[in-house]
Design an enzyme around this catalytic site. Sequence first.
Site, PDB file in Angstrom:
ATOM      1  N   HIS A 112       0.804  -1.224   0.000  1.00  0.00           N
ATOM      2  CA  HIS A 112       0.000   0.000   0.000  1.00  0.00           C
ATOM      3  C   HIS A 112       0.841   1.281   0.000  1.00  0.00           C
ATOM      4  O   HIS A 112       0.323   2.364   0.290  1.00  0.00           O
ATOM      5  CB  HIS A 112      -0.960   0.014   1.196  1.00  0.00           C
ATOM      6  N   HIS A 118       3.821   7.759  -1.834  1.00  0.00           N
ATOM      7  CA  HIS A 118       2.378   7.923  -1.623  1.00  0.00           C
ATOM      8  C   HIS A 118       1.803   6.693  -0.932  1.00  0.00           C
ATOM      9  O   HIS A 118       2.185   5.566  -1.225  1.00  0.00           O
ATOM     10  CB  HIS A 118       1.663   8.192  -2.950  1.00  0.00           C
ATOM     11  N   ILE A 119       0.863   6.946  -0.032  1.00  0.00           N
ATOM     12  CA  ILE A 119       0.271   5.903   0.794  1.00  0.00           C
ATOM     13  C   ILE A 119      -1.170   5.694   0.380  1.00  0.00           C
ATOM     14  O   ILE A 119      -1.941   6.653   0.276  1.00  0.00           O
ATOM     15  CB  ILE A 119       0.332   6.298   2.284  1.00  0.00           C
ATOM     16  N   CYS A 120      -1.536   4.457   0.145  1.00  0.00           N
ATOM     17  CA  CYS A 120      -2.909   4.109  -0.192  1.00  0.00           C
ATOM     18  C   CYS A 120      -3.599   3.653   1.099  1.00  0.00           C
ATOM     19  O   CYS A 120      -3.440   2.517   1.529  1.00  0.00           O
ATOM     20  CB  CYS A 120      -2.914   3.004  -1.249  1.00  0.00           C
ATOM     21  N   LEU A 121      -4.319   4.571   1.718  1.00  0.00           N
ATOM     22  CA  LEU A 121      -4.978   4.303   2.991  1.00  0.00           C
ATOM     23  C   LEU A 121      -6.317   5.033   2.978  1.00  0.00           C
ATOM     24  O   LEU A 121      -6.365   6.248   2.734  1.00  0.00           O
ATOM     25  CB  LEU A 121      -4.079   4.806   4.129  1.00  0.00           C
TER      26      LEU A 121
END
EC number: 2.3.2.23
Length: 165
Positions: A112, A118-121
């Site tokens: 993620h 970049h963080i996918c949350l």
Amino acid sequence: MLGPRGVTRARRLRPLRLGPRWPWGDGFIMASMQKRLQKELLALQNDPPPGMTLNEKSVQNSITQWIVDMEGAPGTLYEGEKFQLLFKFSSRYPFDSPQVMFTGENIPIHPHVYSNGHICLSILTEDWSPALSVQSVCLSIISMLSSCKEKILSLMEVGKRPDEK
């Protein structure tokens, strides 16, 4: 509308104001944002989540951009590793989520987390609520990394050519 001599006069129309979406204006939002950020800054300094410390130098110039130093949690794949998180707050914070990404030389390899940091949350996008805080975002990121069983790239990163970033 009839004038003094019974002649119809055109009514003056006020120009349409295309201002902020909030009826109380931008000044209120800026003051609200600064007050909230100061409160959260103190909370992060006085009671940081485990493995997190605020980089004091990062907030000296601007209260809207913070760097948080992070250490991988003990007993996880990231134990002993050091990371940096960059928090950017818009003038609409806390109504809009902060932008949060890993920065620096060590970006965790995680499904993620993209190679650009970049963080996918979900709480950083559609599940954001003004009731959440910087501390809750930090805890979610610690939890996300701690629950990882294998260091693998995100699916988006796997399909890229080696020369792409």
